[in-house]
Scaffold this active site. Structure first.
Site, short mmCIF file in Angstrom:
data_model
loop_
_atom_site.label_atom_id
_atom_site.label_comp_id
_atom_site.label_asym_id
_atom_site.label_seq_id
_atom_site.Cartn_x
_atom_site.Cartn_y
_atom_site.Cartn_z
N LYS A 161 69.95 54.98 -1.74
CA LYS A 161 69.75 55.79 -0.52
C LYS A 161 69.28 54.83 0.57
CE LYS A 161 67.95 60.31 0.73
NZ LYS A 161 69.17 60.74 1.43
N GLU B 279 81.21 63.86 -3.33
CA GLU B 279 80.12 64.71 -2.84
C GLU B 279 80.47 65.13 -1.42
OE1 GLU B 279 76.38 62.52 -2.53
OE2 GLU B 279 77.42 60.68 -1.99
N1 PMP Z 1 74.24 62.90 -1.06
C1 PMP Z 1 73.85 62.18 0.00
C2 PMP Z 1 74.75 61.14 0.54
C3 PMP Z 1 72.58 62.42 0.58
O1 PMP Z 1 72.18 61.69 1.62
C4 PMP Z 1 71.74 63.42 0.02
C5 PMP Z 1 70.38 63.67 0.59
N2 PMP Z 1 70.40 64.04 1.91
C6 PMP Z 1 72.22 64.17 -1.06
C7 PMP Z 1 73.46 63.87 -1.59
C8 PMP Z 1 71.36 65.24 -1.69
O2 PMP Z 1 70.29 64.66 -2.39
P1 PMP Z 1 68.87 65.38 -2.53
O3 PMP Z 1 69.13 66.66 -3.26
O4 PMP Z 1 68.04 64.43 -3.33
O5 PMP Z 1 68.36 65.61 -1.17
#
Ligand code: PMP
Length: 303
Positions: free
Chosen positions: A149, A182
């Site tokens: 991230k 995603e």
């Molecule tokens: N994919 C991406 C690219 C993200 O940046 C995020 C978070 N904003 C998610 C999926 C979702 O992750 P989380 O449930 O940990 O927020």
């Protein structure tokens, strides 16, 4: 607003970082987005674990022990008197020279913002949203693993620019081989004959904390869960679909590339998981306010 910046709490106006910070110059850094529900921070340990994992992958040493960083996050929320909200926790490589080399950055920058957030209008959660497949492919694992991230979100920004040219609310991103990875900043799920399905992170997706929670809740209720390679065809013929993310929570998807998903309304499993997620989020987390922390440490106090 009180912002945590490198060991101090400062006002929004004073919260400034150098233009030589490599977080700005190169997107060299990592971050987390975290929710506050009902006076508690949701899945804080899991977010901290992922932050340290992202930092390790890019050989960035977080200049604080996890316990101290956790305390700083809690204190930021407390000072801003938030009971519901959103935290942005950022660690950058810090100030260096104009060259890229991270070894020239002796001191990392850490800041924490606690504020509120609303991604989609209420209607989306009731009626579902329309998404489109974007032509920008998700970053290659071999180039920049989407499990990191990082502060480098241009891949996602390019995808958003494509969505902005349509009447859809979100984008679906494929990997270089054409498999579904995603949504732009959220994980993707479909429901196939009662099974809750999401792509494995090895196709090129973040290991979302909401994703993990939804998978756990599904198992608890008895919905079979599978991490499965999926193609656009699987998406078009799915019974239900939804996305998950810290900011978006669980949002139903009812139209993908102009194909209705199921009957075009949020499906029963999606609706059930949304309800269960909200109930779970309201009653779990790291308490911010000490009197509640004391209450919650009493066995049985949380029901
Ligand atoms: N994919 C991406 C690219 C993200 O940046 C995020 C978070 N904003 C998610 C999926 C979702 O992750 P989380 O449930 O940990 O927020």
């Amino acid at each position: 607003m009180q912002i945590y910046l490198d060991g101090k709490f400062v006002s929004e106006d004073e919260a400034k970082i150098s233009i030589f910070d490599h977080g700005l110059l190169y997107g060299d850094g990592v971050f987390e987005g975290i929710r506050i529900y009902n006076g508690s921070i949701f899945k804080l340990d899991e977010h901290l674990d992922r932050l340290y994992g992202s930092a390790k992958a890019i050989m960035l040493s977080v200049p604080m022990e996890p316990g101290d960083l956790k305390a700083a996050v809690v204190e930021t929320v407390r000072l801003n008197e938030l009971r519901d909200g959103y935290i942005r926790l950022v660690v950058t490589r810090g100030v260096g020279d104009l060259g890229l080399n991270p070894t020239k950055c002796p001191k990392q920058t850490v800041f924490i913002i606690a504020d509120t957030i609303k991604i989609y209008p209420d209607e989306i959660y009731k009626k579902g949203m329309k998404i489109v497949t974007v032509s920008t492919r998700r970053n290659l694992l071999e180039a920049l693993n989407p499990r990191i991230k990082s502060l480098n979100y241009l891949n996602n920004v390019l995808a958003t620019l494509e969505v902005n040219r349509t009447d859809a609310q979100e984008g679906l991103m494929l990997n270089a081989r054409g498999y579904v990875t995603e949504c732009i900043v959220d994980n993707f799920f479909l429901v196939d004959d009662g099974t809750v399905v999401t792509p494995p992170t090895s196709v090129g997706a973040l290991k979302g904390i909401t994703r993990d929670t939804v998978m756990e809740l599904s198992v608890e209720v008895g919905y079979p869960v599978e991490e499965r390679i999926i193609t656009l065809h699987d998406v078009y013929v799915a019974d239900e679909s939804f996305l998950t993310g810290t900011a978006a929570e669980i949002a139903p998807i009812t139209n993908v590339d102009d194909r209705l998903i199921g009957d075009g309304h949020p499906g029963p499993i999606t609706t059930d998981l949304m309800k269960r997620f909200h109930a779970y989020a309201q009653s779990n987390g790291t308490p911010v306010y000490t009197e509640e922390a004391a209450d919650r440490s009493t066995p049985g106090a949380r029901g």
